[in-house]
Design an enzyme around this catalytic site. Sequence first.
Site, PDB file in Angstrom:
ATOM      1  N   ALA A   1       0.827  -1.210   0.000  1.00 29.63           N
ATOM      2  CA  ALA A   1       0.000   0.000   0.000  1.00 29.63           C
ATOM      3  C   ALA A   1       0.862   1.261   0.000  1.00 29.63           C
ATOM      4  O   ALA A   1       0.480   2.292  -0.547  1.00 29.63           O
ATOM      5  CB  ALA A   1      -0.922   0.002   1.211  1.00 29.63           C
TER       6      ALA A   1
ATOM      7  N   GLU B   1       4.012   1.920  -6.911  1.00 32.73           N
ATOM      8  CA  GLU B   1       4.695   1.180  -7.970  1.00 32.73           C
ATOM      9  C   GLU B   1       4.638   1.878  -9.320  1.00 32.73           C
ATOM     10  O   GLU B   1       5.556   1.777 -10.137  1.00 32.73           O
ATOM     11  CB  GLU B   1       4.086  -0.232  -8.125  1.00 32.73           C
ATOM     12  CG  GLU B   1       4.168  -1.093  -6.898  1.00 32.73           C
ATOM     13  CD  GLU B   1       2.905  -1.012  -6.053  1.00 32.73           C
ATOM     14  OE1 GLU B   1       2.207   0.022  -6.137  1.00 32.73           O
ATOM     15  OE2 GLU B   1       2.614  -1.960  -5.304  1.00 32.73           O
TER      16      GLU B   1
ATOM     17  N   ASP C   1      23.683  32.625 -26.472  1.00 33.40           N
ATOM     18  CA  ASP C   1      24.564  33.162 -27.495  1.00 33.40           C
ATOM     19  C   ASP C   1      23.787  34.210 -28.289  1.00 33.40           C
ATOM     20  O   ASP C   1      22.552  34.260 -28.234  1.00 33.40           O
ATOM     21  CB  ASP C   1      25.031  32.018 -28.402  1.00 33.40           C
ATOM     22  CG  ASP C   1      26.099  32.454 -29.384  1.00 33.40           C
ATOM     23  OD1 ASP C   1      26.767  33.469 -29.110  1.00 33.40           O
ATOM     24  OD2 ASP C   1      26.272  31.792 -30.412  1.00 33.40           O
TER      25      ASP C   1
ATOM     26  N   ASP D   1      26.720  26.897 -29.698  1.00 34.84           N
ATOM     27  CA  ASP D   1      26.807  26.222 -30.992  1.00 34.84           C
ATOM     28  C   ASP D   1      28.219  25.740 -31.279  1.00 34.84           C
ATOM     29  O   ASP D   1      28.418  24.710 -31.896  1.00 34.84           O
ATOM     30  CB  ASP D   1      26.315  27.132 -32.123  1.00 34.84           C
ATOM     31  CG  ASP D   1      27.012  28.492 -32.117  1.00 34.84           C
ATOM     32  OD1 ASP D   1      27.918  28.699 -31.289  1.00 34.84           O
ATOM     33  OD2 ASP D   1      26.652  29.345 -32.957  1.00 34.84           O
TER      34      ASP D   1
ATOM     35  N   ASP E   1      31.693  26.405 -26.651  1.00 36.21           N
ATOM     36  CA  ASP E   1      30.543  26.431 -25.750  1.00 36.21           C
ATOM     37  C   ASP E   1      30.319  25.102 -25.040  1.00 36.21           C
ATOM     38  O   ASP E   1      29.590  25.047 -24.045  1.00 36.21           O
ATOM     39  CB  ASP E   1      29.262  26.779 -26.530  1.00 36.21           C
ATOM     40  CG  ASP E   1      29.340  28.137 -27.188  1.00 36.21           C
ATOM     41  OD1 ASP E   1      29.853  29.063 -26.555  1.00 36.21           O
ATOM     42  OD2 ASP E   1      28.890  28.259 -28.344  1.00 36.21           O
TER      43      ASP E   1
ATOM     44  N   ASN F   1      -3.705  -0.625  -6.319  1.00 35.45           N
ATOM     45  CA  ASN F   1      -2.602   0.210  -6.798  1.00 35.45           C
ATOM     46  C   ASN F   1      -2.475   0.139  -8.309  1.00 35.45           C
ATOM     47  O   ASN F   1      -2.169   1.135  -8.976  1.00 35.45           O
ATOM     48  CB  ASN F   1      -1.284  -0.224  -6.152  1.00 35.45           C
ATOM     49  CG  ASN F   1      -1.153   0.267  -4.726  1.00 35.45           C
ATOM     50  OD1 ASN F   1      -2.001   0.992  -4.225  1.00 35.45           O
ATOM     51  ND2 ASN F   1      -0.081  -0.135  -4.065  1.00 35.45           N
TER      52      ASN F   1
ATOM     53  N   ASP G   1      -3.281   3.627  -9.897  1.00 37.22           N
ATOM     54  CA  ASP G   1      -2.019   4.343 -10.080  1.00 37.22           C
ATOM     55  C   ASP G   1      -1.558   4.401 -11.528  1.00 37.22           C
ATOM     56  O   ASP G   1      -0.585   5.091 -11.828  1.00 37.22           O
ATOM     57  CB  ASP G   1      -0.908   3.676  -9.252  1.00 37.22           C
ATOM     58  CG  ASP G   1      -1.129   3.851  -7.762  1.00 37.22           C
ATOM     59  OD1 ASP G   1      -2.171   4.414  -7.382  1.00 37.22           O
ATOM     60  OD2 ASP G   1      -0.269   3.414  -6.980  1.00 37.22           O
TER      61      ASP G   1
END
Length: 948
Positions: free
Chosen positions: A319, A323, A365, A682, A686, A776, A780
């Site tokens: 419980a 999950e 940039d 780019d 960088d 569940n 869920d």
Amino acid sequence: MATEVSWARKARISHPSVKQLEMPDGELPPSEPGADKSADPWHAVDVNAAVRLLETDAEQGLNEQQVLRQTARFGANELASEPTTPWWNLVLGQLREIVVILLLVAGVIAAALGEWLDATAILLIIALNAALGLYQHFKSERALAALRNLAAPMARVVRLGETRRVPSRELVPGDRIELEAGDSIPADIRLLKSYQFETHEAALTGESMPVEKDHTLVLGLKAPLGDRRNMVYLGSLATRGRASGVVVATGMQTELGRVAGMLRDQKPPTPLLVERISRLGRNLVVICIILVGVIAALQLLRGQSWLDTLQLAVSLAVAAVPEGLPAVLTITLAIGAQRLAQRSALIRKLASVETLGSVTTICSDKTGTLTRNEMTVQEVVTSDQSWQVTGVGYAPDGDVLRQAGGQDQWRSQTNGDARCDQTTTTSLELARAASIGLWCNNATVERAEDEAHWQAIGDPTEAALVVLARKVGVVRDSSRRIVHESPFDSERKMMSVVTIDLNSNYELLVKGAPESILAATTRQLRAGGVAPMRDEDRSRIRGYCEEMAGRALRVLALAYRPANGASDAKEDDLVFAGLVGMIDPPRAEAQEAVSKCHAAGIRPVMITGDHPATARAIGRALGILSEQGEVAIGQDIDSWPDAKLLEQAPRIDVYARVSPESKLRIVHALQKRGNVVAMTGDGVNDAPAVKAADIGIAMGITGTDATKEASAMILLNDNFATIVAAVEEGRRIYANIQRFVHYLLAGNAGKLMFMFAATLLSWPAPLLAIQVLWLNLITDGLPALALGAEKSGGGLMEQPPRGTHEPLIGRRRAFRILWHGGLTAVSALVGFFLVYQHDPMKLAEAQVVAFCVLGFAQLAYALTCRSDRETFFELGAASNRALLAATGASSILQLAVILIPACHQAFGVEAYPTLGEWALIGVLSILPALIIEVTKKFGRSRNDAAAC
């Protein structure tokens, strides 16, 4: 040679080049305290000194023995690869995540209960998560491989006076190299000779335009990388002319190698979502252990058997464990990534989807991201008139607007009004200037393959002049042709052509730097015709140039004179025709995006390799540079200690001429001040900062492979506005994650409290472990996924960003989770008690009623979790049809377990509810959701009244 070595020592430079030559066996010198790590002495020595220091010959190159000796000292000219981590170690690393541990616990419990289908499904989820993690790890390792691919495969080298082609990995310091347009630069090279030589270094410096090279220069020690015009570097491309040079650094000692070293050493930060989920998981495990331990102890004290106690403990553990959380989380992030892809943002790391919503600072940039990366003429100034040119980019769409009477108002002049045959003198001046720019030109502009865009073929500056001519109405035709061309070079700073028309009239047309053109002019084209060029006229034109340059416009001057033949190409006695001011203009949508950033509490910062004046102008135009904001230059930042940069960072809005190391330091400084940093890039320069940022963003069109592999997200359209749209999507996804986590935890809390209360009341076990696992599964799964796809309401970008330490479930939300779960638990307890009445004969019916109430109540509760403020009906029942379908399908599955006899044995159902019990189940299932909706309405009305 002793003089140069002494000079190198005094310079206190730890970069291994000049100093490395003094070290035995190729050892690197130790770093000296306070040394300038970004300086390279080779740009600060003249050609002859460089040749002597390298013990080579400027004409003959190295001999074979020298090559062997240098190879032994410096190794191959290639970037080092990172040690490979064993795959099994990577798998173990994936299994250490707290969410995965929760899944493992759930899987073990399911297997212990004989639920092999559920156990298998959980194990498959674990395997999928591990596979995705391994895939992302191997993708990130490709960053260094992408850097290695930048190296030129072959090079033209002079050894013993003979030019030969050798693999670039065999180059050594001291090798003499020949270069020409189209060559990839195979190493770091000090130029010995250069002829109109240019290289494109955007990948290393961020400079959008090709850089003119001049081997005769000797620069200062601290000259930024982008200003070292006597050097060329590995990873750049020769775009024009030819040159020769001597190799000064290879492999990891090159500028590209230093970037690769930073990239290899830089570990990306843990995504905020992973930290938040891990923290939540740890809390859930602690709560689960405490509750299960207390209840088990109570059971044993009451004389329950170990077997019954273990069975109850297993039920409680099932419980408590959500999950479905990892699976729902992964799918929600995947859906968000898909939506971002539709908005031209490709997500490479799923957890980064949520990080987008937490961004507080966007370091962007300039070229191509905030601007169009398309040079555009914006102004034309002749001797008597100023002109404004509308339209942006290479599309020949726009008007020429003439300044009326020297005032600030402009009068429109259409393309047709500006043709060469127009009688107005001012239009003739404009047409004359546009015609010079068109003919003194080697670029073309044409439609792209998609027919929707225009593209430049050739130099961007010359392409801008072609577009200007089209807007004015000037075209190249067969009535004139070029008979001679003098290409641009760095000494003259001019380009000229000689043309001839059908009447055999020759004319010299010139364009170039204003100071060079003005020095060669004796006359000027004015409204009344050609007039002498006086000193005061030159001063006035220079004033125009300075004013335009102050607004970051790149200024070219245009001139002409009659010629006496194709050979009459001397650039003197010229007639000044005008000035042209151009710029890479800001994207139209970028300004709106910057405004959205400010409204959302996000600070945009520009970090560029371009000139400070250009960066300042674009920053002002876009609203990035505030009135109180400052502009910092990379050369100054390099000299600052970390403490000063940390202090100054909040005040600096624009960084210009920034080195890779400084970009990395800027990102770290902002992070240390509590910012969640998004960094765009780019070029190769960088990549380390992109990797270090909380969300690294690479340019999909102009970005190098190295930067893309180091990033978490790729912009498919290189547009700053897309980043802001992605942040908005990230905020929406985070809100949805909070929704379904709230829903899952409230449902599990309801089951736990129900089981805990029944134990305290000494009731028999109201639910079996398999029933809890089933609840569940149906509650869920699908409903949580549907909540993860909720379309959030407006106002997301009017809220401030979340704090970096803000938990996924704060105290206020945790209280609401307990409150909502408690309502479900009370409903189930009431239903169980009303049927059970302490009559053992009614236990089976009471269990069925509690089983149904817990399931249907949580499904009804899912409808209330769409918003913390609006009720289900205010939002509209059909606005999330997926949730309606999910709750409906789950309800049918629950009914099937109760009503189909074949399911009874599998799920421990031993009775059918009576008609009255079904009515009780219906009322008790709806009651918690009804109370929550009424509470929303009442709470909102009270808050609104208080606000008034």
